[in-house]
Design a protein around this motif. Structure first.
Motif, PDB file in Angstrom:
ATOM      1  N   THR A  98       0.432  -1.913   0.036  1.00 48.17           N
ATOM      2  CA  THR A  98      -0.240  -0.256  -0.190  1.00 48.17           C
ATOM      3  C   THR A  98       0.648   1.273   0.395  1.00 48.17           C
ATOM      4  O   THR A  98       0.056   2.529   0.239  1.00 48.17           O
ATOM      5  CB  THR A  98      -0.993  -0.204   1.193  1.00 48.17           C
ATOM      6  N   GLY A  99       2.383   1.110  -0.009  1.00 48.01           N
ATOM      7  CA  GLY A  99       2.959   1.790  -0.526  1.00 48.01           C
ATOM      8  C   GLY A  99       4.910   1.622  -0.259  1.00 48.01           C
ATOM      9  O   GLY A  99       4.604   0.599  -0.316  1.00 48.01           O
ATOM     10  N   SER A 100       5.542   2.413   0.185  1.00 44.99           N
ATOM     11  CA  SER A 100       7.001   2.723   0.454  1.00 44.99           C
ATOM     12  C   SER A 100       7.602   0.994   0.588  1.00 44.99           C
ATOM     13  O   SER A 100       8.392   0.484   0.423  1.00 44.99           O
ATOM     14  CB  SER A 100       7.973   3.812   0.340  1.00 44.99           C
ATOM     15  N   TRP A 101       6.566   1.292   2.077  1.00 49.09           N
ATOM     16  CA  TRP A 101       7.259   0.850   3.437  1.00 49.09           C
ATOM     17  C   TRP A 101       7.380  -0.703   3.359  1.00 49.09           C
ATOM     18  O   TRP A 101       7.636  -1.488   2.974  1.00 49.09           O
ATOM     19  CB  TRP A 101       6.790   1.183   4.567  1.00 49.09           C
ATOM     20  N   SER A 102       5.816  -1.297   2.909  1.00 48.70           N
ATOM     21  CA  SER A 102       5.056  -3.071   2.127  1.00 48.70           C
ATOM     22  C   SER A 102       6.131  -3.001   1.143  1.00 48.70           C
ATOM     23  O   SER A 102       6.184  -4.058   1.070  1.00 48.70           O
ATOM     24  CB  SER A 102       3.790  -2.541   2.419  1.00 48.70           C
ATOM     25  N   HIS A 126      -0.374   4.582  -4.875  1.00 54.16           N
ATOM     26  CA  HIS A 126      -0.703   4.464  -3.238  1.00 54.16           C
ATOM     27  C   HIS A 126      -1.268   5.210  -2.730  1.00 54.16           C
ATOM     28  O   HIS A 126      -1.043   6.048  -1.795  1.00 54.16           O
ATOM     29  CB  HIS A 126       0.702   4.634  -2.653  1.00 54.16           C
ATOM     30  N   THR A 127      -2.499   5.467  -3.066  1.00 56.52           N
ATOM     31  CA  THR A 127      -3.674   6.325  -2.181  1.00 56.52           C
ATOM     32  C   THR A 127      -4.564   6.173  -2.166  1.00 56.52           C
ATOM     33  O   THR A 127      -5.437   6.905  -1.407  1.00 56.52           O
ATOM     34  CB  THR A 127      -3.632   7.803  -3.487  1.00 56.52           C
ATOM     35  N   GLY A 128      -4.597   4.658  -2.840  1.00 58.17           N
ATOM     36  CA  GLY A 128      -6.294   3.889  -2.525  1.00 58.17           C
ATOM     37  C   GLY A 128      -6.159   3.287  -1.983  1.00 58.17           C
ATOM     38  O   GLY A 128      -4.883   2.036  -1.762  1.00 58.17           O
ATOM     39  N   MET A 129      -6.445   2.265  -1.242  1.00 59.88           N
ATOM     40  CA  MET A 129      -6.590   0.605  -0.264  1.00 59.88           C
ATOM     41  C   MET A 129      -6.748  -0.075  -1.774  1.00 59.88           C
ATOM     42  O   MET A 129      -7.812  -0.281  -2.263  1.00 59.88           O
ATOM     43  CB  MET A 129      -7.726   0.825   0.728  1.00 59.88           C
ATOM     44  N   PRO A 130      -6.145  -1.140  -2.175  1.00 57.48           N
ATOM     45  CA  PRO A 130      -6.829  -2.549  -2.340  1.00 57.48           C
ATOM     46  C   PRO A 130      -7.889  -3.569  -2.471  1.00 57.48           C
ATOM     47  O   PRO A 130      -7.768  -3.384  -1.032  1.00 57.48           O
ATOM     48  CB  PRO A 130      -5.522  -3.357  -2.877  1.00 57.48           C
ATOM     49  N   HIS A 151       3.687   7.714   2.555  1.00 58.60           N
ATOM     50  CA  HIS A 151       1.910   7.758   1.534  1.00 58.60           C
ATOM     51  C   HIS A 151       1.171   8.238   1.889  1.00 58.60           C
ATOM     52  O   HIS A 151      -0.076   8.806   1.906  1.00 58.60           O
ATOM     53  CB  HIS A 151       2.664   6.534   0.044  1.00 58.60           C
ATOM     54  N   GLY A 152       0.700   7.939   3.445  1.00 55.44           N
ATOM     55  CA  GLY A 152      -0.391   8.588   4.698  1.00 55.44           C
ATOM     56  C   GLY A 152      -1.666   8.208   3.997  1.00 55.44           C
ATOM     57  O   GLY A 152      -2.986   8.518   4.026  1.00 55.44           O
ATOM     58  N   VAL A 153      -1.192   6.582   3.756  1.00 56.97           N
ATOM     59  CA  VAL A 153      -2.574   6.102   3.327  1.00 56.97           C
ATOM     60  C   VAL A 153      -2.220   4.999   4.709  1.00 56.97           C
ATOM     61  O   VAL A 153      -1.495   4.245   5.453  1.00 56.97           O
ATOM     62  CB  VAL A 153      -2.066   4.800   2.544  1.00 56.97           C
ATOM     63  N   GLU A 154      -3.687   4.561   5.787  1.00 58.52           N
ATOM     64  CA  GLU A 154      -3.582   4.037   6.928  1.00 58.52           C
ATOM     65  C   GLU A 154      -5.298   3.111   6.725  1.00 58.52           C
ATOM     66  O   GLU A 154      -6.030   3.719   6.325  1.00 58.52           O
ATOM     67  CB  GLU A 154      -3.949   4.475   8.066  1.00 58.52           C
ATOM     68  N   PHE A 155      -4.889   1.372   7.409  1.00 53.00           N
ATOM     69  CA  PHE A 155      -5.403   1.529   7.086  1.00 53.00           C
ATOM     70  C   PHE A 155      -6.437   1.492   8.737  1.00 53.00           C
ATOM     71  O   PHE A 155      -6.162   1.901   9.737  1.00 53.00           O
ATOM     72  CB  PHE A 155      -5.613  -0.589   7.865  1.00 53.00           C
ATOM     73  N   ARG A 292     -11.506   7.063   2.661  1.00 55.55           N
ATOM     74  CA  ARG A 292     -11.595   6.070   3.282  1.00 55.55           C
ATOM     75  C   ARG A 292     -10.609   5.257   3.857  1.00 55.55           C
ATOM     76  O   ARG A 292      -9.881   4.537   5.063  1.00 55.55           O
ATOM     77  CB  ARG A 292     -11.997   4.861   2.630  1.00 55.55           C
ATOM     78  N   CYS A 293      -9.239   6.341   3.499  1.00 54.59           N
ATOM     79  CA  CYS A 293      -7.648   5.141   3.829  1.00 54.59           C
ATOM     80  C   CYS A 293      -6.693   6.676   4.445  1.00 54.59           C
ATOM     81  O   CYS A 293      -5.458   5.964   4.329  1.00 54.59           O
ATOM     82  CB  CYS A 293      -7.276   4.018   3.293  1.00 54.59           C
ATOM     83  N   ARG A 294      -6.530   7.447   4.938  1.00 56.85           N
ATOM     84  CA  ARG A 294      -6.482   8.754   5.206  1.00 56.85           C
ATOM     85  C   ARG A 294      -5.889   8.759   6.121  1.00 56.85           C
ATOM     86  O   ARG A 294      -6.534   8.362   7.490  1.00 56.85           O
ATOM     87  CB  ARG A 294      -7.083  10.333   4.808  1.00 56.85           C
ATOM     88  N   SER A 295      -4.628   9.019   6.342  1.00 59.12           N
ATOM     89  CA  SER A 295      -3.908   8.290   7.579  1.00 59.12           C
ATOM     90  C   SER A 295      -4.066   9.436   8.564  1.00 59.12           C
ATOM     91  O   SER A 295      -3.825  10.946   8.576  1.00 59.12           O
ATOM     92  CB  SER A 295      -1.919   8.670   7.797  1.00 59.12           C
TER      93      SER A 295
END
Lengths: 361, 361
Positions: A98-102, A126-130, A151-155, A292-295
């Protein structure tokens, strides 16, 4: 003295009270005549510091008793190898990118196992949730990064692997949002977090691992990074980063005084809400992440013209708003608003953003 | 305020001036408005701290330019795996065992290479230097621990492998006497040291490695511990232990003010001489190590009757002489008298030992 507001993504701001206590105790911890840095890690003084830190951490995050809590070194990038060395058994492992770290975790694991890309949001930058996950039937574990710092993407909720048809344990890299929201341990096999974002100084890594997952390390796993060795020695097989553990312990006590993780979550919702609401209504700044998945922790945003970035950053610095430059791989700006960032800091940032937009908009 | 004298083997005493400076700068480093702990490791403030630390360290130890200086994590026990992962190429490696630490290095390396015991002083209880070394013709390297912290055995001169008929690079674990004497780099391929004895807080490992030895890591070496990756990223591949590097840097500056390594060596000779001379002439205390390889840093000694140990330790504590208990594997007492221990501390210890012997002798 008013300290500046420090929006660094990590190492990051620490609570002022914690720094003041550390300074006051630097030469003499509790009448011991020693700095915490000078204590034998096996002496009763440091052991009491370590034990209190673990007790407070377990209480704050409601860690079940069948999880080990390990104090390790090397940060998230070292865990990208240490987790598959310990858990993969050289078999199949599923990765959700979902972004650089994963993406980095996925790449590193290939040294040790058959790493399988189960889902990715690379196509949308890397802006949405797959939405579609293709999980292996027999994966040793499934890896996700629950908050992508860059990327600022959070579950917003941990995936329920059972509901997705997998019996594999879930591994979460929660480095950059640990202690800002509760963890549903019933869905987790292992969680790890570098301390330098929401916990304390760099050089300490927290690992929470379900007891049954320990004891299966590959033969090439260094003893110092074998969870079984670390657990059996209460994180004292090699000399632990004693001062970082002490600082983390001071942060845990500060968190308890602030209402614990529930208090932090309420504050985070307020802080992130204020900043995203302003960005979305500004007609000037843009955040590209799916709502829906903003950090709640890391808020990347862009000015309408990159040529204004330096001017924005210089004005921010003049107003005591530090380290707002975005990661080089994404560009723009990024405000990291971890637990130690007070609401007043976000209010000051929004005030400045408003002023800057009025002048340049 | 007079601080007690802390004889801990590690984590160990730090210079009082260094702790005072760290306390004073805790909330605001040089007007930056940030604690060093709160700085991005990639920001200009921390980069200047890191660069100055490396410059000072290179100057203090006269490190040649064809050696990388790496700031790593995991301590000596992690390096016991990381060195063979990087240098062994899975081939033959020679180990010289002179105490607990080199014995651990030998054992751990077997995971990665054909580790060969070239010499050992186990027969004399780790009190002398093994005289006959059986070196492999084709070893990837030869490992020695140049100061055994637990047994108090120190190489007074680095072995000249060429003179011993080996072309292999020498690897030295110099954790517990680094910066107390010069290093003859012409005889060294790699040196490593956990910081928590003579350099700074636990959680930082210094690695000095000749450039030509880098770039041959085994495929299972974690990226974060591959010397090539670490060197190419100036020790910034993973987030380094920033505060520990800062503290080490303050110690380096303190060392320069004390006359550098030459000054430390002169002081160490005086301190160790005072303590060993008293032990040898006391007719009461005993140190069992061969005089030709006694450590200037770690001085184990025994009372005539173990039943007196608790009484000795309690009286020491009352006089502000801390952490003198010997390692559990050896028993008795141990005085670690690293660079930060002033001569006055050793004088106070000898004074107390004399008093105790007179009362009980």
């Amino acid at each position: 003295m008013t300290r500046p507001y420090n929006f660094s993504a990590g190492p990051a701001a620490l609570p002022q009270e914690v720094l003041e206590q550390a300074a006051a105790e630097m030469l003499d911890w509790h009448g011991s005549g020693m700095s915490v840095m000078e204590m034998s890690h096996r002496g009763r003084e440091f052991m009491s510091i370590r034990d209190q830190a673990e007790t407070d951490l377990r209480e704050l995050l409601a860690v079940p008793s069948h999880f080990h809590v390990l104090f390790m070194q090397g940060g998230g990038l070292a865990e990208n190898a240490i987790v598959p060395l310990n858990l993969s058994r050289g078999g199949n492992v599923d990765f959700v990118v979902t972004g650089s770290w994963s993406a980095k975790s996925f790449k590193e694991a290939r040294r040790y196992c058959n790493a399988h890309l189960a889902a990715s949001n690379e196509a949308d930058g890397h802006t949405g949730m797959p939405d579609r996950w293709q999980l292996n039937g027999n994966a040793a574990y499934v890896h996700v990064c629950t908050n992508e710092t860059i990327h600022g993407v959070e579950f917003q909720e941990l995936p329920d692997l059972k509901a997705l048809g997998s019996d594999a344990p879930l591994v979460i890299d929660c480095s950059s949002h640990i202690a800002s929201r509760p963890i549903d341990w019933s869905r987790v096999g292992l969680a790890f977090a570098g301390a330098q974002k929401n916990i304390g100084p760099a050089g300490l890594t927290l690992v929470f691992v379900r007891e049954d997952l320990v004891g299966h390390a590959l033969g090439v796993c260094p003893s110092a990074f074998d969870y079984k060795t670390v657990a059996e020695n209460h994180s004292m097989y090699n000399t632990p980063p004693t001062y970082a553990i002490y600082m983390a312990g001071l942060v845990f006590q500060w968190l308890k005084r602030q209402g614990g993780v529930a208090g932090m979550e309420a504050r985070s919702i307020e802080k992130a809400g204020l900043l995203y609401d302003y960005i979305d209504t500004s007609g000037y700044y843009v955040n590209k992440v799916d709502k829906r998945c903003r950090s709640r922790m890391n808020v990347p945003f862009f000015l309408p013209d990159d040529a204004l970035n330096d001017s924005f950053l210089a004005g921010a610095r003049d107003r005591g708003l530090l380290q707002l430059k975005g990661h080089k791989s994404v560009g723009g700006m990024r405000a990291s608003i971890y637990n130690a960032m007070p609401l007043a800091g976000v209010q000051a940032l929004v005030g400045y953003m408003r002023e800057f937009a009025a002048r340049h908009g």
